[in-house]
Design a protein around this motif. Structure first.
Motif, short mmCIF file in Angstrom:
data_model
loop_
_atom_site.label_atom_id
_atom_site.label_comp_id
_atom_site.label_asym_id
_atom_site.label_seq_id
_atom_site.Cartn_x
_atom_site.Cartn_y
_atom_site.Cartn_z
N UNK A 95 -3.93 8.41 2.84
CA UNK A 95 -4.27 7.62 1.66
C UNK A 95 -3.76 6.19 1.80
N UNK A 96 -2.57 6.05 2.42
CA UNK A 96 -2.02 4.71 2.61
C UNK A 96 -2.94 3.92 3.54
N UNK A 145 6.67 5.42 6.64
CA UNK A 145 7.29 5.45 5.30
C UNK A 145 6.54 6.40 4.39
N UNK A 146 5.21 6.34 4.44
CA UNK A 146 4.40 7.18 3.56
C UNK A 146 4.70 8.66 3.78
N UNK A 182 0.83 -1.20 0.00
CA UNK A 182 0.00 0.00 0.00
C UNK A 182 0.87 1.26 0.00
N UNK A 183 1.90 1.36 0.86
CA UNK A 183 2.73 2.58 0.78
C UNK A 183 3.34 2.80 -0.61
N UNK A 184 3.87 1.72 -1.19
CA UNK A 184 4.53 1.90 -2.49
C UNK A 184 3.53 2.28 -3.57
N UNK A 205 0.72 17.38 1.46
CA UNK A 205 1.06 16.05 0.96
C UNK A 205 1.56 15.14 2.08
N UNK A 206 2.31 15.71 3.03
CA UNK A 206 2.83 14.88 4.13
C UNK A 206 1.67 14.38 5.00
#
Lengths: 252, 372
Positions: free
Chosen positions: B269-270, B315-316, B211-213, B262-263
């Motif tokens: 979203x992840x 990570x996201x 999901x993060x990627x 975005x951060x």
């Protein structure tokens, strides 16, 4: 091909955008070998008119002939042949930003003319020189040129195919007076020495007085004056009078 | 009539030569005219041009004529029987003949030089990113110190664009990835009767890695590219100069809102992607592997440690920081033409995706060593 036909014939053009009427019966004829200026206030439809003449925008009604070909009823082949016989310089040059000046000028030559390979380079550089650009400009990208040079590069591209008619949309706007006068001389040279017919849209009173054989004044959708500048400035019209009045004030 | 004599004919008499020109000398016949001139054979004698038979002459044909005569070494002695307009064309071209000679050769570089230039470019890019990151961090510190300088309106607008409007595509893509994973693992696990382990694999795999990627790649293509295109266009239309001139900082007005939005948006979203991926797996687990939704959810509860989810979310956030910095910087460094907006936008997407993958590899090692 009709060799004797006038360069441009515009016959009772009407243009409407929705409710708004831009042209309400505009007619004039431009014989060959003249420099003709179209003037009028902002929003009087000068640029629209040029776009209609070169076949980019269809008028609501009326007829337009360029070099004897009816622009809006010609077949695609006739129009393609006609497009090679006139050149257009857009207001900000509209050079292809991914190509150098040289490649910009070469594009129409490569697409439409069978030029022997060893003559292509010299021919392109001749166009660049005719437009009054220094030789070094040939390899530059449009983004590296000043506004005046971009306009000259655009003229060089418009001249590529030896057009008989040249359309210039505000050729001197955004230029300093000295560059603008040099540009005027270029236009006069193209007409006098190379025999081109030039139709230019302008706000520049100096180019109007300096180089134009004839002025056509658009106001509220109609041609309110048409003739040599000396006659046009005597026409009794409020807009026209205030336009020329600025000049008289400056000259005292 | 053969073409040579049609266009020109050379006569030599008593140490003088005359070239008689005839016909339509136009660009469209340039190849024939040039061939005719070559075939006429130029001499080094003083040359007179006779234009009595000319019906048309344009600058392209005049250029061919003057170049051929000059190649022969002939000096043009005079023009005879030319009409006035043809004389003017000849003179106009003659005056500029020297300008047409200068052949500017494009410089070609060898492969080694090309590699070197790319390395230098790459170094410049990295240095630029680093310094931009530094300036963003400084601006961010400023905002943290004086929270009133944060542009809330721009921030919410960006958040809506980057997060809310991205939800449908994120849900769709991760849901399908969940379905695919369940199929893939299911086929293997069934052989060993270990159906229930599919749930572990999908849950952990989705939350921690996939999901993060996947979401970061989607966001890189959506928002990273949008940042570059927006800021690049603003730079071209001199809006960024106007912002500076009004005494505002483009960093504060444009970059920080995008960065913060975005951060915040990417981890959210992840998380949406985590849920949606597991939902996808759950949907096919029942018919395919006889795992009922209840069993599925219980198994997730028992096996998916919250650490895995946190790893994905952290990570996201880092991915988002990189995407925002790259997207904004590439936008603010377009050169002044429309083409470079396209180039920079492409470059943004590539850089973002590559850096996301690199960061992910880095995190894999890091978390392994930390034992998380």
């Amino acid at each position: 091909m009709n060799a004797a036909a006038p360069a441009i014939e515009v016959d009772s053009i009407v243009t409407r955008f929705g409710e708004q009427t831009v042209h309400d019966g505009v007619s004039f004829t431009v014989p060959r070998g003249q420099v003709v200026g179209v003037i009028g206030g902002s929003g009087s439809g000068k640029s629209v008119l040029v776009r209609e003449i070169i076949g980019l925008l269809q008028p609501t009604s009326g007829r337009i002939r360029v070099l004897g070909t009816d622009v809006w009823s010609a077949s695609e082949e006739e129009m393609a042949a006609l497009r090679q016989r006139f050149g257009m310089m857009f207001q900000d040059g509209a050079l292809f930003s991914s190509l150098t000046v040289e490649q910009n000028v070469a594009t129409p030559l490569i697409e439409h003319a069978r030029v022997p390979p060893h003559l292509l380079g010299p021919l392109v550089r001749l166009r660049i020189a005719l437009a009054g650009l220094p030789t070094e400009a040939a390899t530059k990208m449009p983004s590296e040129l000043s506004g005046g040079m971009r306009k000259r590069a655009a003229i060089a591209r418009a001249l590529a195919l030896e057009p008989e008619v040249l359309f210039l949309d505000e050729p001197t706007s955004g230029l300093d007076p000295i560059t603008a006068r040099a540009f005027d001389r270029l236009v006069r040279f193209l007409c006098d020495d190379l025999g081109l017919t030039v139709l230019l849209v302008t706000h520049d009173l100096d180019s109007l007085l300096g180089i134009v054989d004839r002025a056509i004044v658009l106001s509220y959708g109609k041609v309110i004056a048409d003739g040599p500048v000396k006659e046009v400035c005597r026409v009794d019209d409020p807009w026209l009078q205030s336009y020329f009045h600025v000049r008289r004030m400056l000259e005292g | 009539m053969d073409t040579q004599h049609h266009f020109c004919r050379l006569e030599q008499r008593e140490g003088r030569a005359t070239l008689f020109l005839a016909g339509d000398w136009r660009l469209q016949q340039l190849a024939e005219i040039d061939a005719a001139l070559a075939a006429a054979g130029m001499t080094a004698l003083p040359l007179t041009l006779d234009g009595a038979g000319l019906t048309a002459l344009d600058t392209a044909a005049a250029l061919a004529l003057l170049r051929r005569t000059a190649e022969g070494g002939a000096g043009i002695d005079g023009l005879a029987n030319f009409n006035a307009s043809h004389t003017r064309v000849i003179e106009a071209v003659r005056g500029r003949l020297l300008d047409t000679v200068s052949e500017v050769r494009p410089v070609h570089h060898g492969p080694l030089a090309l590699i070197g230039m790319h390395v230098i470019d790459f170094r410049g890019l990295m240095e630029g990113h680093l310094s931009f990151f530094g300036r963003s961090a400084a601006a961010l510190g400023d905002v943290a110190w004086r929270p009133r300088t944060l542009r809330l309106k721009e921030l919410t607008a960006q958040f809506e664009q980057t997060c809310i409007k991205a939800i449908p595509v994120v849900v769709l893509v991760t849901f399908l990835i969940g379905v695919v994973l369940a199929y893939l693992f299911g086929m293997q696990a069934e052989k060993y009767g270990a159906n229930i382990l599919v749930v572990d694999a999908v849950a952990i795999g989705t939350c921690r890695e996939l999901s993060p990627i996947i979401v970061a790649v989607i966001v890189a293509g959506r928002s990273g590219a949008a940042f570059t295109a927006q800021l690049g266009t603003m730079l071209l239309t001199e809006e960024i100069d106007a912002i500076r001139t009004l005494g505002l900082s483009p960093m504060q007005v444009l970059v920080i809102p995008r960065f913060v939005a975005l951060v915040v948006a990417l981890p959210l979203l992840v998380f949406v992607g985590d849920i949606s991926g597991m939902a996808g797996a759950m949907t096919v687990a029942n018919p395919l592997l006889d795992i009922t939704p209840t069993t599925f959810i219980e198994r997730v509860h028992a096996e998916l440690s919250i650490d895995h989810v946190w790893v994905g979310l952290v990570k996201a956030a880092v991915f988002a920081a990189f995407i925002a910095i790259i997207g904004c910087r590439m936008g603010m460094t377009v050169s002044r033409d429309s083409r470079s907006i396209g180039i920079n936008t492409t470059s943004t997407v590539v850089q973002c995706i590559v850096s996301v993958i690199l960061l992910d590899a880095f995190f894999a090692i890091l978390f392994q060593e930390l034992g998380i």
